[in-house]
Design a protein around this motif. Sequence first.
Motif, PDB file in Angstrom:
ATOM      1  N   ASP A 119      -1.333 -25.520 -38.329  1.00 16.00           N
ATOM      2  CA  ASP A 119      -2.338 -25.956 -39.307  1.00 16.00           C
ATOM      3  C   ASP A 119      -1.798 -26.884 -40.392  1.00 16.00           C
ATOM      4  O   ASP A 119      -2.474 -27.085 -41.410  1.00 16.00           O
ATOM      5  CB  ASP A 119      -3.035 -24.756 -39.959  1.00 16.00           C
ATOM      6  CG  ASP A 119      -3.907 -23.990 -38.975  1.00 16.00           C
ATOM      7  OD1 ASP A 119      -4.098 -24.474 -37.848  1.00 16.00           O
ATOM      8  OD2 ASP A 119      -4.390 -22.903 -39.332  1.00 16.00           O
ATOM      9  N   ASN A 148      -7.155 -26.703 -39.206  1.00 15.88           N
ATOM     10  CA  ASN A 148      -6.961 -26.762 -37.757  1.00 15.88           C
ATOM     11  C   ASN A 148      -7.851 -27.810 -37.104  1.00 15.88           C
ATOM     12  O   ASN A 148      -7.861 -27.953 -35.885  1.00 15.88           O
ATOM     13  CB  ASN A 148      -7.156 -25.395 -37.108  1.00 15.88           C
ATOM     14  CG  ASN A 148      -8.585 -24.899 -37.157  1.00 15.88           C
ATOM     15  OD1 ASN A 148      -9.478 -25.560 -37.703  1.00 15.88           O
ATOM     16  ND2 ASN A 148      -8.822 -23.734 -36.593  1.00 15.88           N
ATOM     17  N   SER A 162     -10.686 -25.209 -41.784  1.00 18.66           N
ATOM     18  CA  SER A 162      -9.530 -24.321 -41.715  1.00 18.66           C
ATOM     19  C   SER A 162      -9.691 -23.325 -40.575  1.00 18.66           C
ATOM     20  O   SER A 162     -10.773 -23.195 -39.983  1.00 18.66           O
ATOM     21  CB  SER A 162      -9.357 -23.569 -43.032  1.00 18.66           C
ATOM     22  OG  SER A 162     -10.379 -22.586 -43.178  1.00 18.66           O
ATOM     23  N   SER A 163      -8.632 -22.588 -40.280  1.00 17.94           N
ATOM     24  CA  SER A 163      -8.692 -21.582 -39.224  1.00 17.94           C
ATOM     25  C   SER A 163      -9.673 -20.462 -39.563  1.00 17.94           C
ATOM     26  O   SER A 163     -10.153 -19.760 -38.676  1.00 17.94           O
ATOM     27  CB  SER A 163      -7.299 -21.003 -38.972  1.00 17.94           C
ATOM     28  OG  SER A 163      -6.773 -20.444 -40.161  1.00 17.94           O
TER      29      SER A 163
END
Length: 258
Positions: A119, A148, A162-163
């Motif tokens: 990431d 990500n 984001s994740s």
Amino acid sequence: MKAVAVFLLFLSCLSLGHGWTCKEAPQQFPAAQIDAGQGKVVLRDRHSRAYFLSGSHWYRLGSVSLKHVSVGDAGIWGVDTANRVYKYIAGEFVRSNGQSLSQVDAGGVGQIVGVTKSDTIHCLKSSAASAFKQVGTLRWNLLPGRLNYVTCSPTNRCWGVSSAGQIYYTTISPTTCKIRNWVRVSGSAKMVEVGYDGSVFVVNSRGQVFQRTGISSRTPQGTRWSYIRMCVSASHVSYDLGRLWIVSKGGIILQCFH
């Protein structure tokens, strides 16, 4: 037969009044990921093959197996399953050294942005991206934050996910890769795409598609999300020149107009 059955489901969605008119796009079944920019459209299927759309037909791009492909001002770029970065040059994808990425985006003004499997976010200056013509090492700039998925437009506006599904907005200079602070935007998504004109679309974990509205010079991150109703789940979207390209979880491609 599965492709036909899935598309028949799509047809039943077109009269739902979501403000978009959709039609069947040229198919390369099963599609997995799509990217559009400057009138060009590229695709990656579930067999890791990359394609370019010309007229109503998809044509294979090179022989390298890719998990993500992107097209824009800097050309066609991709990453393979080993996270190696490639640029499409003279009919084949040419490998670059120096940085591994799990996703790459070529939608900015010549610069390339991407994220790693851990990431971290990286930017390749426009001068380096345009100068790359043969196998060699590229020097990427590490950017702050953790994402990500990342995407940029020719207006220097960049978006990321984001994740954890959080959505962010910033601006990145194509010549220096200088970045402003990431601004958290409401909502949750698994992927985001910004079009050539700055239009923004996301797909969430449920396969629902939303467009960001209220984007202006005063509010570049927009004000709210507008739901685009579909009766089947989307896995990926891209937008260019008034056309919204949608890949379903079943591998079917739609082309929609507002």
